[in-house]
Enzyme design. Structure first.
Site, PDB file in Angstrom:
ATOM      1  N   SER A 129       0.837  -1.194   0.000  1.00  0.00           N
ATOM      2  CA  SER A 129       0.000   0.000   0.000  1.00  0.00           C
ATOM      3  C   SER A 129       0.870   1.240   0.000  1.00  0.00           C
ATOM      4  CB  SER A 129      -0.903   0.062   1.251  1.00  0.00           C
ATOM      5  OG  SER A 129      -1.572  -1.138   1.493  1.00  0.00           O
ATOM      6  N   ASP A 162       8.698 -10.190   8.536  1.00  0.00           N
ATOM      7  CA  ASP A 162       8.670 -11.646   8.457  1.00  0.00           C
ATOM      8  C   ASP A 162       8.192 -12.234   9.783  1.00  0.00           C
ATOM      9  OD1 ASP A 162       9.070 -14.244   7.568  1.00  0.00           O
ATOM     10  OD2 ASP A 162      11.158 -14.272   8.214  1.00  0.00           O
TER      11      ASP A 162
END
Length: 814
Positions: free
Chosen positions: A277, A349
């Site tokens: 985004s 992650d």
């Protein structure tokens, strides 16, 4: 965009062809499907023809709903039970099939509707532990009675709508695929939330990274896959307070850590790596009106019905509006009287893989950790398949998490098992965070609400009527040693586990920076001074720096300026790399077509506008070049390898052109950089020439060549929006790709009197393909324009005089 009746007829025609020309039996009864009083013809209705007054026994008091000209429901209720009941009811009215489809996809139940074609998908979803994560989410939420009541009320509203339906009222997808809605449960809310979390957790490359590491060694791996490239700009740099922290715990890598080997090909569903985004907030000191302005556009798969549903939720004690996800209560990205916020993926992650050492050849009973036998926790899953016998899949749970890949799934020759450790498997209460966020009146309250938000990891941009701007990078982040989780780890060693989580107070944030803006575009979160390891599988390199350029150089910004930035088609990648390529070309070898392309690219302004031609040739040139350079990693018969990004590739081309990787394997000659650049220029021009011959009716324009499409979630022909006439591409602020891009665009200016809001979605509010509100916003989306939306004050709902411009008012009595 398209006639809905024509679309339904097209879909039905396609369906008849398939049904009559194959042995597929799970098609709808023709009589019921074609019945003009009950079948698909009943779906060709306008959403504004619904009753003006609804009676229900589920409300505790009276309520009111305004529908504006975009079919946005503005819901007013006297209490929270009624508010969230109505949000569930109204969302189901317009998006019921979408809600249930997503819940079934998350729980691995699509084969009940679509048959054998989706069995592998269902296995993958179940083995990922999404249902387990959803169950823990619900159990954790139950501990807070107020928040769980929100879930119960929402579910009651969905079921109240379902229970009043007859076959003729069903969304057309139920009729087409011949099944009916089920009871809505709180678990389905958890399933959709965890499915979204999986999509936004990022594409993990642990398997591919490990294979590359074994092939080329650590030194070359670090060269081809750097955590951060030189010149990268982080979200937060010197404006935070981590230099003052004195209670930092940094885990250390075990001294005898070694990479594993023997990882087989696993080709099942992964989220799009470009899920991300843009968001930013500009302080009043940099705007024309002196008010802070926020912008947001989440990049996800483009689909119909639209991913988002816009609504306003109002009680005497709360007034919030923005985008919700059908199937989840509250507002995810939006604004209230005092604040506004928008989100982007942080791409941190939080999913790691562990290779399991079985204690026996049959892989049935136990596995080994630290030399000791550990029993599996077995979960036998029944996967129901339409018009076929059910199949059973045994999922083995370890101390790390569920075994996703083994001999029975992923690769029949796979001797090992691979278990997933994912932060979403831990109990969490994100809905509490969202609920409190909706009610927050200032930055302190907003920041405190985020402490309950565990995942997906998101960058929250913030503005307030106090003229505060902020960026909070929020999630439950594992505290890892350097490189932990980048490669598959040894599940037979307990010292491979995560060493807890980064403390919430040590998450990255910045409030009111001196530069007058905050922004994120999925880049690395912080500079080198941040004391924790912040690995992301892929951080943006170009889009974020272009956004910084525009915001840093501008002043006196307006809402219109923000809209233009959201639609910016300038490619920093082209600016920084095109002339490097052109300078290597041997112009004496050009044919007339190549000379024409060379001249076109030489004069190009680096914009990917919809009617441009130059982007076509650059993209194909880059595609051919990447394929030639990284042929070592392409199409291995048994293993998947990760490919270096185009960012890294071009950085190396310009700074270390002698690398042996740049030589093509299939030739005896040792190619230079110039050889590869010239060869791929010739082949890419030929490729585009062939496209022109095959598509003689199409003009050679970027939008036509790119071919952006917005497809129906169930892939029903005739229900898609094809040939989206839009520019942009990956690495560009307007990140519209072939089937992926801005899933909404929103700009909010926060004045002392409340928000002024503007938005557009690439679709519409309705999930009914027979409604004019199904795709009525696409034209404006293509043009890069926004709709001004109404944010009604509480007094407006109470007033006897309704506001102008509404298409419908619904009064609900107890």
């Amino acid at each position: 965009m398209r006639s809905s009746i024509a679309g339904i007829i097209c879909a039905f025609t396609f369906f008849c062809i398939v049904a009559l020309d194959s042995k597929i039996n799970n098609f709808p009864p023709f009589g019921r499907f074609l019945d003009p009083f009950h079948g698909f013809w009943q779906n060709e209705i306008n959403d504004d023809k619904l009753k003006s007054q609804i009676h229900t026994t589920n409300l505790n008091n009276k309520a009111k709903i305004f529908y504006d000209s975009l079919l946005i429901p503005h819901i007013y209720a006297e209490n929270e039970h009624d508010l969230y009941f109505l949000q569930g009811y109204i969302t189901a009215r317009h998006r019921l099939w979408q809600m249930e489809f997503q819940a079934m996809a998350a729980s691995g139940r699509l084969s009940e509707v679509f048959g054998e074609a989706t069995v592998d998908y269902d296995k993958k979803m179940r083995r990922l532990g999404i249902r387990m994560a959803a169950e823990k989410f619900i159990e954790e939420t139950k501990k807070d009675k107020k928040i769980y009541k929100v879930i119960e009320s929402y579910s009651e509203g969905v079921n109240a709508y379902i229970n009043q339906l007859e076959f003729k009222d069903y969304p057309v997808e139920y009729k087409f695929f011949n099944y009916k809605p089920e009871e809505w449960t709180p678990l389905k809310i958890g399933l959709i939330f965890k499915f979204i979390q999986y999509s936004l957790s990022g594409t993990d490359y642990d398997f591919e990274n490990t294979n590359v590491l074994k092939q080329i060694g650590q030194k070359n791996f670090d060269l081809l896959f750097p955590n951060i490239l030189p010149g990268q700009e982080p979200i937060v740099n010197n404006d935070s307070i981590w230099a003052e922290w004195d209670d930092i715990v940094q885990p250390k890598k075990p001294s005898d850590f070694k990479p594993l080997s023997g990882l087989k090909k696993n080709v099942y569903y992964k989220p799009d790596p470009d899920n991300g985004s843009n968001n930013w907030a500009v302080a009043g000191s940099k705007t024309k009106n002196g008010n802070p302005i926020l912008s947001n556009d989440p990049h996800l798969n483009l689909s119909l019905p639209s991913i988002w549903f816009s609504n306003q939720l109002t009680t005497p004690l709360m007034n919030v509006m923005g985008m919700s996800i059908p199937g989840i209560p509250c507002v995810i990205s939006g604004y209230n009287d005092k604040i506004a916020w928008g989100v982007t993926s942080a791409r941190r992650d939080d999913k790691d893989w562990y290779k399991i050492l079985y204690s026996d050849h049959d892989h049935l009973s136990t596995y080994i950790v630290d030399g000791k036998y550990e029993p599996f926790e077995l979960n036998i899953e029944e996967i129901k398949i339409r018009e076929r016998e059910s199949i059973l899949d045994t999922i083995r749970y370890t101390i790390w998490g569920p075994i996703v890949y083994d001999q029975s799934f992923g690769n029949e020759k796979q001797r090992a098992g691979y278990a997933l450790r994912w932060s979403a498997h831990d109990p969490s209460s994100e809905l509490k965070s969202i609920y409190l966020m909706n009610k927050s009146q200032n930055y302190e309250q907003f920041s405190n609400s985020l402490k309950f938000f565990s995942g997906p990891s998101l960058n929250f941009a913030f503005i307030s009527s106090d003229n505060d701007i902020a960026m909070n990078i929020q999630g439950r982040f594992p505290n890892k040693w350097v490189d932990q989780g980048k490669f598959v780890m040894n599940g037979a060693r307990s010292d491979m586990k995560w060493q807890g989580y980064i403390p919430q107070d040590h998450n990255i944030n910045v409030l009111n920076p001196k530069k007058g803006f905050v922004s994120s575009a999925n880049e690395n979160p912080a500079g080198k001074e941040y004391p924790y390891y912040t690995y992301g599988q892929y951080y943006e390199y170009y889009r974020n720096r272009r956004l910084h350029q525009l915001l840093d150089s501008g002043q006196n910004f307006t809402v219109n300026d923000m809209s233009k930035i959201l639609n910016d088609n300038y490619s920093l990648f082209a600016k920084e790399n095109l002339h490097f390529l052109l300078n290597h070309l041997d112009q004496m070898q050009f044919n007339p077509s190549e000379k024409e392309v060379y001249d076109l690219l030489s004069k190009w302004d680096y914009h990917y506008n919809k009617d441009d031609v130059a982007p076509i040739y650059l993209e194909e040139w880059v595609n051919h070049l990447m394929a030639d350079i990284w042929d070592e990693f392409h199409n291995h018969p048994t293993k998947d390898y990760r490919l270096p990004t185009r960012e890294t590739t071009f950085y190396l081309l310009q700074h270390d052109s002698s690398l042996y990787f740049f030589d093509a394997l299939e030739t005896t000659k040792i190619e230079s950089i110039s050889d590869i650049i010239n060869n791929t220029f010739h082949s890419s021009v030929n490729y585009v020439e062939e496209w022109k011959q095959e598509n003689k009716e199409e003009n050679l324009l970027w939008s036509k060549y790119k071919g952006t499409k917005i497809k129906h979630m169930g892939l029903l022909p005739g229900f898609h929006a094809l040939n989206i006439d839009n520019g942009g591409y990956k690495g560009i602020i307007n990140a519209t790709k072939e089937g992926h891009g801005p899933s909404f665009r929103m700009v909010v200016e926060m004045t002392k009197n409340g928000p002024l809001a503007y938005q557009v979605i690439p679709g519409g509010q309705s999930g009914n393909a027979g409604s004019p509100f199904y795709d009525n916003q696409i034209e404006k989306f293509n043009k890069g324009e926004l709709f001004k939306v109404d944010f009604f004050k509480k007094d407006t709902f109470i007033s006897a005089t309704p506001p102008e411009g509404l298409i419908k008012i619904e009064i609900l009595k107890k």
